[in-house]
Design a protein around this motif. Sequence first.
Motif, PDB file in Angstrom:
ATOM      1  N   ILE A 194       0.846  -1.202   0.000  1.00 48.51           N
ATOM      2  CA  ILE A 194       0.000   0.000   0.000  1.00 48.51           C
ATOM      3  C   ILE A 194       0.880   1.249   0.000  1.00 48.51           C
ATOM      4  N   HIS A 195       1.923   1.237   0.827  1.00 50.74           N
ATOM      5  CA  HIS A 195       2.861   2.367   0.814  1.00 50.74           C
ATOM      6  C   HIS A 195       3.495   2.529  -0.568  1.00 50.74           C
ATOM      7  N   ALA A 196       3.902   1.386  -1.138  1.00 48.76           N
ATOM      8  CA  ALA A 196       4.645   1.424  -2.406  1.00 48.76           C
ATOM      9  C   ALA A 196       3.808   2.025  -3.534  1.00 48.76           C
ATOM     10  N   GLU A 197       2.494   1.795  -3.477  1.00 52.30           N
ATOM     11  CA  GLU A 197       1.652   2.249  -4.576  1.00 52.30           C
ATOM     12  C   GLU A 197       1.028   3.619  -4.309  1.00 52.30           C
ATOM     13  N   ALA A 198       1.213   4.157  -3.078  1.00 54.03           N
ATOM     14  CA  ALA A 198       0.636   5.463  -2.763  1.00 54.03           C
ATOM     15  C   ALA A 198       1.534   6.571  -3.312  1.00 54.03           C
ATOM     16  N   PRO A 199       0.925   7.599  -3.939  1.00 46.43           N
ATOM     17  CA  PRO A 199       1.730   8.687  -4.500  1.00 46.43           C
ATOM     18  C   PRO A 199       2.405   9.540  -3.417  1.00 46.43           C
ATOM     19  N   SER A 200       1.812   9.594  -2.209  1.00 43.09           N
ATOM     20  CA  SER A 200       2.428  10.369  -1.130  1.00 43.09           C
ATOM     21  C   SER A 200       1.926   9.831   0.194  1.00 43.09           C
ATOM     22  N   SER A 201       2.527  10.312   1.279  1.00 43.84           N
ATOM     23  CA  SER A 201       2.101   9.864   2.601  1.00 43.84           C
ATOM     24  C   SER A 201       0.652  10.272   2.863  1.00 43.84           C
ATOM     25  N   ALA A 202       0.320  11.520   2.466  1.00 46.97           N
ATOM     26  CA  ALA A 202      -1.036  12.024   2.718  1.00 46.97           C
ATOM     27  C   ALA A 202      -2.070  11.226   1.920  1.00 46.97           C
ATOM     28  N   ALA A 203      -1.682  10.801   0.701  1.00 47.87           N
ATOM     29  CA  ALA A 203      -2.631  10.091  -0.157  1.00 47.87           C
ATOM     30  C   ALA A 203      -2.633   8.585   0.089  1.00 47.87           C
ATOM     31  N   THR A 204      -2.046   8.163   1.211  1.00 45.05           N
ATOM     32  CA  THR A 204      -1.994   6.733   1.531  1.00 45.05           C
ATOM     33  C   THR A 204      -3.306   6.296   2.178  1.00 45.05           C
ATOM     34  N   ASP A 205      -3.729   5.071   1.869  1.00 43.83           N
ATOM     35  CA  ASP A 205      -4.967   4.557   2.449  1.00 43.83           C
ATOM     36  C   ASP A 205      -4.684   4.045   3.870  1.00 43.83           C
ATOM     37  N   TRP A 206      -4.655   4.986   4.828  1.00 47.50           N
ATOM     38  CA  TRP A 206      -4.285   4.625   6.210  1.00 47.50           C
ATOM     39  C   TRP A 206      -5.319   3.728   6.857  1.00 47.50           C
ATOM     40  N   ASN A 207      -6.569   3.878   6.441  1.00 45.08           N
ATOM     41  CA  ASN A 207      -7.614   3.023   6.986  1.00 45.08           C
ATOM     42  C   ASN A 207      -7.323   1.548   6.683  1.00 45.08           C
ATOM     43  N   GLU A 208      -6.948   1.303   5.420  1.00 47.23           N
ATOM     44  CA  GLU A 208      -6.590  -0.059   4.997  1.00 47.23           C
ATOM     45  C   GLU A 208      -5.376  -0.560   5.797  1.00 47.23           C
ATOM     46  N   ILE A 209      -4.416   0.331   6.008  1.00 51.78           N
ATOM     47  CA  ILE A 209      -3.198  -0.067   6.733  1.00 51.78           C
ATOM     48  C   ILE A 209      -3.528  -0.421   8.190  1.00 51.78           C
ATOM     49  N   VAL A 210      -4.362   0.391   8.828  1.00 50.63           N
ATOM     50  CA  VAL A 210      -4.763   0.067  10.207  1.00 50.63           C
ATOM     51  C   VAL A 210      -5.473  -1.294  10.230  1.00 50.63           C
ATOM     52  N   GLY A 211      -6.331  -1.529   9.244  1.00 51.36           N
ATOM     53  CA  GLY A 211      -7.037  -2.816   9.169  1.00 51.36           C
ATOM     54  C   GLY A 211      -6.074  -3.986   9.036  1.00 51.36           C
ATOM     55  N   LEU A 212      -5.020  -3.816   8.220  1.00 48.44           N
ATOM     56  CA  LEU A 212      -4.031  -4.885   8.056  1.00 48.44           C
ATOM     57  C   LEU A 212      -3.252  -5.114   9.349  1.00 48.44           C
ATOM     58  N   TYR A 213      -2.949  -4.012  10.070  1.00 46.55           N
ATOM     59  CA  TYR A 213      -2.280  -4.184  11.373  1.00 46.55           C
ATOM     60  C   TYR A 213      -3.180  -4.925  12.356  1.00 46.55           C
ATOM     61  N   ASP A 214      -4.494  -4.679  12.284  1.00 46.37           N
ATOM     62  CA  ASP A 214      -5.415  -5.425  13.148  1.00 46.37           C
ATOM     63  C   ASP A 214      -5.307  -6.921  12.874  1.00 46.37           C
ATOM     64  N   LEU A 215      -5.254  -7.278  11.580  1.00 45.55           N
ATOM     65  CA  LEU A 215      -5.103  -8.694  11.225  1.00 45.55           C
ATOM     66  C   LEU A 215      -3.753  -9.234  11.707  1.00 45.55           C
ATOM     67  N   LEU A 216      -2.710  -8.441  11.489  1.00 49.76           N
ATOM     68  CA  LEU A 216      -1.358  -8.852  11.874  1.00 49.76           C
ATOM     69  C   LEU A 216      -1.287  -9.090  13.383  1.00 49.76           C
ATOM     70  N   LYS A 217      -1.984  -8.237  14.123  1.00 49.47           N
ATOM     71  CA  LYS A 217      -2.034  -8.358  15.579  1.00 49.47           C
ATOM     72  C   LYS A 217      -2.596  -9.715  15.986  1.00 49.47           C
ATOM     73  N   ARG A 218      -3.551 -10.189  15.206  1.00 50.12           N
ATOM     74  CA  ARG A 218      -4.169 -11.473  15.535  1.00 50.12           C
ATOM     75  C   ARG A 218      -3.242 -12.638  15.159  1.00 50.12           C
ATOM     76  N   VAL A 219      -2.597 -12.514  13.979  1.00 50.41           N
ATOM     77  CA  VAL A 219      -1.728 -13.606  13.505  1.00 50.41           C
ATOM     78  C   VAL A 219      -0.423 -13.664  14.300  1.00 50.41           C
ATOM     79  N   ASP A 220       0.122 -12.511  14.620  1.00 55.18           N
ATOM     80  CA  ASP A 220       1.457 -12.458  15.224  1.00 55.18           C
ATOM     81  C   ASP A 220       1.485 -11.353  16.275  1.00 55.18           C
ATOM     82  N   PRO A 221       0.821 -11.589  17.415  1.00 54.09           N
ATOM     83  CA  PRO A 221       0.697 -10.513  18.404  1.00 54.09           C
ATOM     84  C   PRO A 221       2.064 -10.129  18.988  1.00 54.09           C
ATOM     85  N   SER A 222       2.371  -8.844  18.970  1.00 60.02           N
ATOM     86  CA  SER A 222       3.611  -8.380  19.587  1.00 60.02           C
ATOM     87  C   SER A 222       3.477  -6.887  19.850  1.00 60.02           C
TER      88      SER A 222
END
Lengths: 125, 423
Positions: free
Chosen positions: B303-331
């Motif tokens: 998602i970062h790689a395909e975003a044109p800038s930090s502001a135009a990044t889909d942060w909602n999607e990123i937070v959602g992926l971290y939620d999943l990551l938290k479940r798979v690999d809590p740390s």
Amino acid sequence: MKYLCIVYTEEAKLAALSDKEFEQLDADSLAYDKEMREAGHFLAAEALQSVQTATTLRVRQNKLSATDGPFAETKEQLCGFVLMQAEDLNEAIRVASKIPSARVGSVEVRPVRQLAEKEPWDKRG
Amino acid sequence: MTDAGNTISEKVEEIYRTESRRILATLIRLLGDFDLAEEAVQNAFAAAVVAWPRDGVPDNPRAWLVSAGRFKAVDTLRRRARFAAVQNELGKSLETTIEETAQAPELEDDRLRLILVCCHPALPPDAQIALTLREVCGLTTEEIARAFLTTAPTVAQRIVRAKNKIRDAKIPYEVPELAELHDRLEIVLHVIYLIFNEGYSASSGESLTKSKLTQEAIRLTRLLIALLPKPDSEATGLLALMLLQESRRAARASAGGEVVLLEDQDRSRWNREQIAEGVAFVRKALATRNVGAYTLQAAIAAIHAEAPSSAATDWNEIVGLYDLLKRVDPSPVVELNRAVAVAMRDGDAEGLRLMDELLAAGELQNYSFAHAGRAELCRRLGRNDEARESYLRALDLMEQEPERRFMQRRLRELDAGDSSRQA
């Protein structure tokens, strides 16, 4: 190849098991001995009494000293062993991972060093 | 003759570069001994230099070299056996086993066996890394020592101890059954990622050796994927993750060697080819039912790689992926990264609230990046005293020079800001 599986547990943890749990662990251990015997892995296995029953010996300058207690005070104590026959370390790990006390404590897997009986002409170390 | 001789020696060199690790892997299986196999590889190539100009390059150079290597090894064993005054029985029994096993159509599997032995769970992690780089990738002990900021004798000793353990505890040269292979693969992927991270981290050390490590990690994962009997989504996920991280290499440090934050990086300097490949692998890994921690991290990187800038990044999607990551690999580190993403999505105050909760829980108290992250959020919120305090705490814990330079600059900026306000 022979591997010695040395089973360590915290004696306090064993003491904390209920009578029923303790009996179950013994029953499981005996059942697994049988399973290993049938699969051709079993050479010997014993559970040990508490470290409080241990006596440590040393012989120095032909003089024996015997002291109360285990060789070293550690958090986990040696509580039993399994001597097994296995093709290699992967097989030994596979068999040892099912030793019932591994669920309470830990199991150290050590290959046995064969002491060679040397012929008189063989000068190898 | 000299012309032909030259081309043939070039040919031998080329085959050495491309095939020597593969030949080594097979000879280790046949001989059951790392050192004997290494010596046999050298002897086989030495024999090729003599025989090929005379007889021509064989149709299957690899098979020729394996065969030459094992004959040389049998010679070596016979010589040793004579000196040891033991009769030829050992050499003979070895010869028969060699004849039998050489027939088996297992040559490709040998490299997977070698990787699995080098990353065996019974070996300590630093030995897994050293052995993999030495035996599978063919790096010299000097190169490994330079990359890990240690000395060649230390690396050599780790390798010797590991080889002794492989021999004495009898760690087998095998590809375990699928169920067990999955667990073993987890360790292999972890070793590869450690190698990559050492190459990618901003710590000091020669940048040339460093980039060699990331390249080797990527190459090794490609090889692993090709060798696996059944596709593994996490291997694909790890490859994607490494490609996407590597794509930012040119932009992640300033000319002066200071760290450049993701949001400040010149995205035109990101490697588009690596991004395209990485994104394709993420899609492939996500399409399986088995989505693990590497795949999720790769998805975030994509998602970062395909975003044109930090502001135009889909942060909602990123937070959602971290939620999943938290479940798979809590740390706690995953939680920390999630807090940073929340700050981008819901505002710095919300991010700071989460981060303070995490720090209060205690586990991140000695993690430099946690304090640096907190400092950055405080700075943005204009809470300069707190920012300064957190940067100082982070500096205390940080060993990597480029990161330290970045934090020292931030501290100077905070001081300058305060004094200009006073003026």
